[in-house]
Write a protein that holds these residues in place. Structure first.
Motif, PDB file in Angstrom:
ATOM      1  N   GLU A   1       0.843  -1.270  -0.253  1.00 52.85           N
ATOM      2  CA  GLU A   1      -0.099  -0.079  -0.164  1.00 52.85           C
ATOM      3  C   GLU A   1       0.695   1.305  -0.117  1.00 52.85           C
ATOM      4  N   GLY A   2       2.280   1.027  -0.069  1.00 54.55           N
ATOM      5  CA  GLY A   2       3.218   2.411   0.073  1.00 54.55           C
ATOM      6  C   GLY A   2       3.777   2.607   1.354  1.00 54.55           C
ATOM      7  N   PHE A   3       3.412   1.883   2.422  1.00 50.49           N
ATOM      8  CA  PHE A   3       3.959   2.435   3.564  1.00 50.49           C
ATOM      9  C   PHE A   3       5.314   1.858   3.674  1.00 50.49           C
ATOM     10  N   GLY A   4       6.405   2.570   4.260  1.00 53.95           N
ATOM     11  CA  GLY A   4       7.604   2.156   5.002  1.00 53.95           C
ATOM     12  C   GLY A   4       7.601   1.663   6.038  1.00 53.95           C
ATOM     13  N   CYS A   5       8.095   0.378   6.171  1.00 58.01           N
ATOM     14  CA  CYS A   5       7.748  -0.715   7.430  1.00 58.01           C
ATOM     15  C   CYS A   5       9.074  -0.361   8.077  1.00 58.01           C
TER      16      CYS A   5
ATOM     17  N   GLY B   1      19.355  -3.143  14.972  1.00 60.73           N
ATOM     18  CA  GLY B   1      19.053  -2.538  13.678  1.00 60.73           C
ATOM     19  C   GLY B   1      20.363  -2.206  12.711  1.00 60.73           C
ATOM     20  N   ASP B   2      19.946  -1.872  11.528  1.00 56.35           N
ATOM     21  CA  ASP B   2      20.840  -1.423  10.569  1.00 56.35           C
ATOM     22  C   ASP B   2      21.475   0.038  10.699  1.00 56.35           C
TER      23      ASP B   2
ATOM     24  N   GLU C   1      17.155   7.744  14.121  1.00 56.26           N
ATOM     25  CA  GLU C   1      17.381   8.922  13.557  1.00 56.26           C
ATOM     26  C   GLU C   1      17.884   9.147  12.054  1.00 56.26           C
ATOM     27  N   ASP C   2      18.499   8.053  11.964  1.00 54.33           N
ATOM     28  CA  ASP C   2      19.551   8.306  10.671  1.00 54.33           C
ATOM     29  C   ASP C   2      18.788   7.254   9.637  1.00 54.33           C
ATOM     30  N   THR C   3      17.683   6.495   9.995  1.00 54.13           N
ATOM     31  CA  THR C   3      16.730   5.647   9.058  1.00 54.13           C
ATOM     32  C   THR C   3      15.931   6.637   8.045  1.00 54.13           C
ATOM     33  N   PRO C   4      15.898   6.369   6.825  1.00 54.73           N
ATOM     34  CA  PRO C   4      15.168   6.960   5.956  1.00 54.73           C
ATOM     35  C   PRO C   4      13.701   6.804   6.195  1.00 54.73           C
ATOM     36  N   PHE C   5      12.743   7.679   6.116  1.00 57.31           N
ATOM     37  CA  PHE C   5      11.170   7.945   6.239  1.00 57.31           C
ATOM     38  C   PHE C   5      10.527   8.002   5.050  1.00 57.31           C
ATOM     39  N   THR C   6       9.277   7.411   4.851  1.00 57.09           N
ATOM     40  CA  THR C   6       8.563   7.859   3.730  1.00 57.09           C
ATOM     41  C   THR C   6       7.315   8.622   4.428  1.00 57.09           C
ATOM     42  N   ASP C   7       6.439   9.200   3.533  1.00 63.23           N
ATOM     43  CA  ASP C   7       5.269   9.984   4.162  1.00 63.23           C
ATOM     44  C   ASP C   7       4.463   9.178   4.919  1.00 63.23           C
ATOM     45  N   ARG C   8       4.266   7.782   4.523  1.00 60.75           N
ATOM     46  CA  ARG C   8       3.508   6.987   5.349  1.00 60.75           C
ATOM     47  C   ARG C   8       4.521   5.809   6.143  1.00 60.75           C
ATOM     48  N   THR C   9       4.062   5.597   7.410  1.00 64.62           N
ATOM     49  CA  THR C   9       5.163   4.662   7.945  1.00 64.62           C
ATOM     50  C   THR C   9       4.446   3.708   8.830  1.00 64.62           C
ATOM     51  N   VAL C  10       4.903   2.556   9.107  1.00 68.16           N
ATOM     52  CA  VAL C  10       4.529   1.574  10.158  1.00 68.16           C
ATOM     53  C   VAL C  10       5.774   1.164  10.855  1.00 68.16           C
TER      54      VAL C  10
ATOM     55  N   ARG D   1      10.433  -8.963  11.132  1.00 71.42           N
ATOM     56  CA  ARG D   1      11.389  -8.161  10.528  1.00 71.42           C
ATOM     57  C   ARG D   1      11.919  -8.277   8.933  1.00 71.42           C
ATOM     58  N   GLU D   2      11.914  -9.571   8.573  1.00 74.05           N
ATOM     59  CA  GLU D   2      12.123  -9.644   7.110  1.00 74.05           C
ATOM     60  C   GLU D   2      10.979  -8.953   6.350  1.00 74.05           C
ATOM     61  N   ALA D   3       9.697  -9.075   6.825  1.00 77.58           N
ATOM     62  CA  ALA D   3       8.681  -8.284   5.846  1.00 77.58           C
ATOM     63  C   ALA D   3       8.823  -6.894   5.875  1.00 77.58           C
ATOM     64  N   CYS D   4       9.329  -6.182   6.906  1.00 74.65           N
ATOM     65  CA  CYS D   4       9.745  -4.941   7.214  1.00 74.65           C
ATOM     66  C   CYS D   4      10.741  -4.379   6.216  1.00 74.65           C
ATOM     67  N   GLY D   5      11.844  -5.172   5.930  1.00 78.20           N
ATOM     68  CA  GLY D   5      12.908  -4.794   5.173  1.00 78.20           C
ATOM     69  C   GLY D   5      13.874  -3.907   5.779  1.00 78.20           C
ATOM     70  N   LEU D   6      13.422  -2.707   6.475  1.00 79.85           N
ATOM     71  CA  LEU D   6      14.287  -1.847   7.366  1.00 79.85           C
ATOM     72  C   LEU D   6      14.301  -2.221   8.637  1.00 79.85           C
ATOM     73  N   THR D   7      15.420  -2.295   9.221  1.00 74.14           N
ATOM     74  CA  THR D   7      15.443  -2.368  10.939  1.00 74.14           C
ATOM     75  C   THR D   7      16.373  -1.108  11.274  1.00 74.14           C
ATOM     76  N   ALA D   8      15.834  -0.490  12.405  1.00 70.68           N
ATOM     77  CA  ALA D   8      16.383   0.466  13.015  1.00 70.68           C
ATOM     78  C   ALA D   8      16.409   0.406  14.697  1.00 70.68           C
TER      79      ALA D   8
END
Length: 278
Positions: free
Chosen positions: A201-205, A212-213, A217-226, A241-248
């Motif tokens: 749906e276009g959310f950054g998760c 975390g990687d 604060e240094d993790t890129p965010f989109t305009d819609r976030t989970v 975690r695998e489904a999210c793609g990003l870890t912080a």
């Protein structure tokens, strides 16, 4: 459904805990209540107590209210705060209210009998920008505190799994201090699948993880976030975690490097708002 035509007041039954008041949905011919999947709203009424919890329940159009048990002073306090009491009122002495809830429950002279909220699903997230997901966080005090923080920091919804998450009840509602009736509490069967759908749906998760990687604060965010937080100890499960793609991670400068999950939720939501410009 409870018969309110008699003067007898509902009391919590052994084993229900938290002062919750439920009436089972029985199979035809009587017998034990039909089985129900854990994590879904309770079957039958619950008891909500405390000024902020009761006030928020009266303000929520999605909440079906049934009956108010209150002292005269408590009723007057609600009316002074502009609450429209749209259910029958049973004047009740403090000691009788004490017997309706668990020991040490702070009811502040009022207990509202009400139906659980509707079972919100992912379809209720239309238009959401900031969503907080809890992966198997089971303590109702923690989840209640997180709901309260989510409202305070302008999140659009809190998502939990149906299993391994607290059901709606008196402890969760009281810990949330009214927030349960102010924000959508969405329940999903499978958190990893939910995250995958939100990605579509276009959310950054983003999953919060001590390894975390990058820092949040240094993790890129989109305009819609989970934002996804896991239980204390286990953290966010591998598949989620695998489904999210990003870890912080949340980098702590002090000697204690980790936070209680409810505190981590506050800090994560605050950082997310700053990064998203909300």
């Amino acid at each position: 459904m409870t018969d309110n035509s008699k003067s007898a007041r509902p009391r919590s039954r052994p084993g229900q805990g938290a002062g919750s008041f439920k009436t089972g949905h029985y199979k035809k011919g009587g017998g034990k209540p039909a089985p129900r999947r854990p994590g879904l709203p309770p079957e039958g009424p619950i008891l909500l107590y405390g000024l902020h919890t009761v006030e928020a329940a009266f303000a929520n159009s999605d909440r079906k209210r049934l009956k108010l048990y209150a002292t005269e002073n408590a009723q007057r306090r609600l009316e002074e705060r502009g609450v429209t009491i749209d259910v029958p009122i049973e004047p009740t002495m403090p000691k009788a209210l004490d017997r309706m809830v668990t020991k040490d429950a702070v009811h502040q002279g009022m207990i509202l009998e009400a139906d659980p909220l509707p079972a919100y699903g992912p379809e209720h997230l239309t238009g959401a920008r900031l969503v907080l997901a809890l992966d198997q966080v089971t303590d109702p005090h923690n989840v209640g505190a997180i709901l309260r923080s989510a409202v305070a920091l302008g999140a659009d919804a809190v998502v939990t799994t149906e299993r391994h998450a607290p059901e709606e009840g008196s402890v969760l509602a009281k810990s949330a201090s009214g927030a349960l009736d102010m924000i959508k509490h969405v329940r999903v069967k499978n958190m990893a699948r939910f995250i995958a759908e939100m990605n579509d749906e276009g959310f950054g998760c983003i999953a919060l993880d001590s390894d975390g990687d990058a820092s949040l604060e240094d993790t890129p965010f989109t305009d819609r976030t989970v934002l996804v937080l896991g239980s204390e100890g286990k953290g966010v499960r591998h598949g989620v975690r695998e489904a999210c793609g990003l870890t912080a991670r949340l980098d702590m400068p002090g000697e204690i490097r980790s936070l209680n999950v409810s505190n981590a939720a506050v800090l994560s939501l605050y950082v997310a708002r700053m990064k998203m410009g909300l």
